[in-house]
Write a protein that holds these residues in place. Structure first.
Motif, mmCIF file in Angstrom:
data_model
loop_
_atom_site.group_PDB
_atom_site.id
_atom_site.type_symbol
_atom_site.label_atom_id
_atom_site.label_comp_id
_atom_site.label_asym_id
_atom_site.label_seq_id
_atom_site.Cartn_x
_atom_site.Cartn_y
_atom_site.Cartn_z
ATOM 1 N N GLY A 60 -1.551 -4.673 -11.055
ATOM 2 C CA GLY A 60 -1.566 -3.239 -11.385
ATOM 3 C C GLY A 60 -2.024 -2.441 -10.179
ATOM 4 N N TRP A 61 -1.953 -1.116 -10.287
ATOM 5 C CA TRP A 61 -2.342 -0.270 -9.164
ATOM 6 C C TRP A 61 -3.854 -0.288 -8.987
ATOM 7 N N LEU A 62 -4.292 -0.554 -7.775
ATOM 8 C CA LEU A 62 -5.725 -0.656 -7.461
ATOM 9 C C LEU A 62 -6.063 0.378 -6.386
ATOM 10 N N ARG A 115 0.852 -1.191 0.000
ATOM 11 C CA ARG A 115 0.000 0.000 0.000
ATOM 12 C C ARG A 115 0.888 1.241 0.000
ATOM 13 N N ALA A 116 0.793 1.996 -1.097
ATOM 14 C CA ALA A 116 1.627 3.199 -1.261
ATOM 15 C C ALA A 116 1.116 4.325 -0.371
ATOM 16 N N ARG A 117 1.917 5.379 -0.243
ATOM 17 C CA ARG A 117 1.534 6.505 0.616
ATOM 18 C C ARG A 117 0.213 7.135 0.185
ATOM 19 N N ASN A 118 -0.061 7.069 -1.138
ATOM 20 C CA ASN A 118 -1.312 7.668 -1.615
ATOM 21 C C ASN A 118 -2.502 6.716 -1.457
ATOM 22 N N GLY A 119 -2.272 5.561 -0.843
ATOM 23 C CA GLY A 119 -3.375 4.624 -0.592
ATOM 24 C C GLY A 119 -3.587 3.614 -1.696
ATOM 25 N N SER A 120 -2.926 3.780 -2.841
ATOM 26 C CA SER A 120 -3.068 2.795 -3.927
ATOM 27 C C SER A 120 -2.371 1.497 -3.527
ATOM 28 N N LEU A 121 -2.896 0.408 -4.073
ATOM 29 C CA LEU A 121 -2.382 -0.920 -3.716
ATOM 30 C C LEU A 121 -1.881 -1.639 -4.953
HETATM 31 C C1 LIG Z 1 0.131 6.144 -6.009
HETATM 32 O O1 LIG Z 1 1.510 5.983 -5.803
HETATM 33 C C2 LIG Z 1 2.155 5.033 -6.642
HETATM 34 C C3 LIG Z 1 3.598 4.877 -6.169
HETATM 35 O O2 LIG Z 1 4.223 6.098 -6.100
HETATM 36 C C4 LIG Z 1 2.024 5.480 -8.092
HETATM 37 O O3 LIG Z 1 2.678 4.599 -8.967
HETATM 38 C C5 LIG Z 1 0.542 5.551 -8.417
HETATM 39 O O4 LIG Z 1 0.366 5.995 -9.736
HETATM 40 C C6 LIG Z 1 -0.182 6.474 -7.442
HETATM 41 N N1 LIG Z 1 -1.603 6.387 -7.672
HETATM 42 C C7 LIG Z 1 -2.372 7.455 -7.789
HETATM 43 C C8 LIG Z 1 -3.832 7.182 -7.994
HETATM 44 O O5 LIG Z 1 -1.941 8.569 -7.702
#
Ligand SMILES: *[C@@H]1O[C@H](CO)[C@@H](O)[C@H](O)[C@H]1NC(C)=O
Ligand SMILES: *[C@@H]1O[C@H](CO)[C@@H](O)[C@H](O)[C@H]1NC(C)=O
Length: 407
Positions: free
Chosen positions: A324-326, A94-100
């Protein structure tokens, strides 16, 4: 040779005595939101699993209709008579922006090339030269509970741990919670099942009360089985390596220093770690291997290469993106419980407040009423507003806080 070296490392790491152990690789069969043990017939179980083993894995696996050890036609495991299915949850970052994003798996020592990383499976006959009885057709079991978020709940299960890999051969420093620091070569899940069986039930409704731990001592020390579960079975053990290498930069971790990995069932702690098993060895092959006290090498069994095992695979039956980013965990799984290292913040709730109330099975005799849910249908659970009765021939059973099913 590498096998010998590893065998001696293992013997040191566990206990003295004679250890006779099968150790083999099973590549990925499919990774998707299915769980024919806990949610038979449900085309989308609550959380994602990675599944390895034989190709009879399906949405329903009725043991009365199929003997998978005889009917499967291929397996991802290197012992080619093993058509069992083994599965665990999967891990997300789980990235800092909450994306997984899904954390890939990687092959274990000796098993380079295993597709999708898969898992390493062990069957230990005995550390003390005692006779063990192999599992029977129709035998299934689950260890661990995805609802658990505290040490006291998880202590019901022994030996469900994580290893922070400094190198691929690190086998010390197991913890019952997720590591709080970056692990240079990845995080290994260690899932060990109980080793005593009641000798009667192949798969009770809870998938776990037919097995138990030794009444004193441990399996490794040759401890006796309790009178209620007198039959010694092999110790089934999974190792799964989560390839965290691309996520080890602290600058990408939460600002409060907590660890960023969350399980597909919505858990940062690791206390909800669990493994599922559906026995499927052909004929008496597993018993023969156990009786021969095979130690890694087992001339009693047929083998296939990792490359051949990789050719056995299933198409996903659940059409959804798990890579992928979720923005949310697949299945919209809610993350509950504390985040290790954060002092209880960020993950939502303290350990005690996150423990869900125990839901008793709602038993409804079913009355032939067409408004009642059909067999395999949902009949209850948190937030569910449909009919809570089941059509004749099935009974509503609580599977967890969120889901009751007509079985
Ligand atoms: C959230 O952070 C990740 C890692 O930095 C990045 O790849 C992704 O695009 C970001 N997602 C959004 C929705 O900003
Ligand atoms: C899975 O179950 C479906 C429906 O019962 C069936 O059509 C299919 O052949 C099964 N697949 C396997 C691999 O057994």
């Amino acid at each position: 040779m590498q096998y010998k070296l590893l065998a001696s490392v293992l013997a040191l790491a566990t206990a003295p005595g004679t250890n006779a152990v099968l150790r083999f690789s099973c590549s990925e069969l499919v990774t998707e939101r299915l769980d024919p043990l806990v949610f038979p017939g449900l085309p989308q179980s609550p959380h994602v699993h990675q599944i390895v083993g034989g190709n009879m894995f399906n949405i329903t696996m009725d043991p009365n209709r199929h003997n998978i050890g005889e009917e499967a036609t291929c397996t991802t495991c290197t012992f080619s008579e093993d058509f069992s299915n083994y599965w665990t949850a999967i891990l997300y970052f789980r990235a800092r922006n909450g994306s997984l994003i899904r954390v890939p798996q990687r092959p274990n020592l000796d098993f380079d090339g295993a597709r999708g990383g898969g898992m390493t499976v062990y069957y230990t006959a005995s550390y003390q030269n005692q006779k063990v009885t192999a599992f029977q057709p129709g035998f299934r079991m689950i260890v661990g509970n995805p609802m658990y978020r505290t040490q006291s709940e998880a202590s019901k299960y022994r030996q469900m741990t994580f290893t922070c890999l400094q190198t691929l051969s690190t086998r010390t420093g197991e913890t019952t919670t997720m590591p709080r620091q970056p692990c240079p070569e990845g995080i290994m899940s260690n899932v060990r099942f109980p080793t005593c069986w009641d000798g009667k039930n192949l798969d009770p409704p809870d998938h776990s009360s037919h097995v138990a731990y030794p009444s004193s001592g441990t399996f490794e020390s040759g401890g006796p089985c309790p009178a209620s579960h007198p039959v010694k079975i092999p110790q089934l053990f999974y190792e799964v390596i989560w390839d965290t290498r691309r996520f080890n930069n602290r600058a990408d971790w939460p600002e409060d220093g907590s660890q960023p990995f969350v399980w597909s069932y919505g858990d940062y702690t690791g206390y909800g770690t669990h493994g599922d098993y559906v026995f499927g060895w052909k004929g008496d092959s597993l018993q023969r291997a156990m009786d021969a006290n095979c130690d890694f090498y087992c001339p009693q069994l047929k083998t296939q290469s990792i490359a051949t095992g990789n050719q056995c695979r299933q198409e996903k039956k659940v059409p959804e993106n798990i890579d992928g980013w979720l923005s949310k965990l697949p299945g919209d799984v809610e993350i509950t419980g504390p985040q290790p290292g954060s002092g209880g913040g960020n993950g939502g709730g303290s350990p005690t407040s996150s423990v869900p109330p125990v839901t008793q099975p709602t038993v409804n005799p079913g009355n032939g009423n067409g408004n009642c849910a059909a067999k395999w249908g949902q009949c209850g659970g948190r937030g569910f507003t449909g009919a809570t009765c089941c059509q004749a021939g099935s009974t509503c059973r609580a599977q967890n806080e969120w889901y009751s099913q007509c079985l």
